[in-house]
Design a protein around this motif. Structure first.
Motif, PDB file in Angstrom:
ATOM      1  N   ALA A  55      -7.311   5.603   1.161  1.00  0.00           N
ATOM      2  CA  ALA A  55      -6.753   4.359   1.687  1.00  0.00           C
ATOM      3  C   ALA A  55      -5.227   4.384   1.595  1.00  0.00           C
ATOM      4  O   ALA A  55      -4.528   3.951   2.534  1.00  0.00           O
ATOM      5  CB  ALA A  55      -7.316   3.162   0.916  1.00  0.00           C
ATOM      6  N   PHE A  56      -4.697   4.878   0.470  1.00  0.00           N
ATOM      7  CA  PHE A  56      -3.249   5.041   0.340  1.00  0.00           C
ATOM      8  C   PHE A  56      -2.719   5.990   1.415  1.00  0.00           C
ATOM      9  O   PHE A  56      -1.676   5.738   2.031  1.00  0.00           O
ATOM     10  CB  PHE A  56      -2.893   5.584  -1.046  1.00  0.00           C
TER      11      PHE A  56
ATOM     12  N   ALA B  12      -2.654   4.223   4.791  1.00  0.00           N
ATOM     13  CA  ALA B  12      -1.609   3.209   4.851  1.00  0.00           C
ATOM     14  C   ALA B  12      -0.226   3.845   4.970  1.00  0.00           C
ATOM     15  O   ALA B  12       0.625   3.383   5.744  1.00  0.00           O
ATOM     16  CB  ALA B  12      -1.674   2.318   3.615  1.00  0.00           C
ATOM     17  N   ASN B  13       0.006   4.913   4.219  1.00  0.00           N
ATOM     18  CA  ASN B  13       1.307   5.578   4.266  1.00  0.00           C
ATOM     19  C   ASN B  13       1.528   6.288   5.589  1.00  0.00           C
ATOM     20  O   ASN B  13       2.653   6.328   6.100  1.00  0.00           O
ATOM     21  CB  ASN B  13       1.428   6.565   3.102  1.00  0.00           C
TER      22      ASN B  13
ATOM     23  N   PRO C  58       0.810  -1.232   0.000  1.00  0.00           N
ATOM     24  CA  PRO C  58       0.000   0.000   0.000  1.00  0.00           C
ATOM     25  C   PRO C  58       0.835   1.271   0.000  1.00  0.00           C
ATOM     26  O   PRO C  58       0.316   2.346  -0.301  1.00  0.00           O
ATOM     27  CB  PRO C  58      -0.816  -0.127   1.300  1.00  0.00           C
ATOM     28  N   THR C  59       2.121   1.170   0.346  1.00  0.00           N
ATOM     29  CA  THR C  59       2.994   2.349   0.330  1.00  0.00           C
ATOM     30  C   THR C  59       3.705   2.513  -1.004  1.00  0.00           C
ATOM     31  O   THR C  59       4.523   3.426  -1.149  1.00  0.00           O
ATOM     32  CB  THR C  59       4.058   2.257   1.439  1.00  0.00           C
TER      33      THR C  59
END
Length: 254
Positions: free
Chosen positions: A222-223, A226-227, A197-198
């Motif tokens: 969502a990205f 996650a980051n 996801p990163t």
């Protein structure tokens, strides 16, 4: 080592590149398994054309910033979204190709590494600003969420700075002691999948959803989540690692 002035077949360049890959430490799955492979084909082609790594870096920047400009200034349609995705994906593959070309030619240079990092920093600083501008111009599907693009920019830039600085300090320690640090070791395929996801490359693909505002917004947030989580977990881990390395030798002041 083959001199860049000596002509070799494209397939021979590809074969040499397979044994001249950098370590996989910390690399997410798309970057590790797909982007580097695409970059390898670009690097071999650039070698055949007699290009330098810096020239490939500049071409990479042209593709990337064309994609970013399209996000910011071009009315979003399915075709512009596809164009953004392709421009960013090609730009990212060429970003991998410049380093591979340097290894193919016998090694890189401090100036080349500097240019690569400056362009990467500029890319990170402008990509999410472009999304912010796009959302301001076309608020449907993400009304009131524009601030998340600015927050994402901050997270991405802090992560980039921390990764580059940590890597530089690891290198200094390795030069001083000759002992490989954690960052120079290989990581497992499972880890590469866990941190996907990163992956900037995966985000490049996600921009094809720009023409579907609600869908892109969900994926983009969502990205971002996650980051942000990755950064919060990674910063103390990197700090503890650097503490364990001990002190670096003092530098003489000129």
């Amino acid at each position: 080592m083959t001199s860049p002035l000596v002509k070799e077949r494209y397939t021979d360049s590809l074969q040499r590149l397979q044994s001249a890959q950098k370590g996989s430490s910390g690399a997410p799955a798309y970057s590790r398994y797909i982007n580097r492979r695409i970059g390898r084909y670009f690097a071999a082609a650039a070698f055949q054309l007699g290009m330098t790594p810096n020239q490939v870096t500049v071409v990479s920047a042209l593709f990337t910033f064309a994609g970013i400009a399209t996000i910011a200034f071009v009315h979003t349609t399915i075709w512009s979204a596809i164009a953004v995705m392709l421009l960013l994906v090609i730009g990212y593959a060429l970003d991998s190709a410049d380093g591979q070309l340097a290894r193919l030619r016998g090694g890189g240079s401090p100036a080349g590494e500097w240019l690569d990092h400056v362009i990467d920093a500029t890319k990170i600083a402008t990509l999410h600003l472009a999304v912010f501008g796009n959302w301001l111009r076309e608020p449907k599907g993400h009304f009131g969420l524009q601030g998340f693009a600015l927050a994402y920019e901050s997270v991405a830039f802090i992560a980039f700075f921390a990764i580059v600085l940590t890597d530089q300090l690891r290198r200094q320690q390795h030069v001083r002691t000759g002992i490989p640090t954690r960052g120079s070791r290989q990581t497992s395929a499972l880890y590469s999948l866990a941190v996907v996801p990163t992956d900037y490359g995966l985000m490049c693909l996600a921009f094809v959803l720009l023409a579907w505002p609600a869908g892109f917004t969900v994926v983009y947030l969502a990205f971002f989540a996650a980051n942000t989580l990755y950064l919060l977990l990674a910063l103390p881990k990197w700090f503890r690692e650097l503490v364990s390395l001990g002190e670096l030798p003092d530098r003489e002041v000129a």
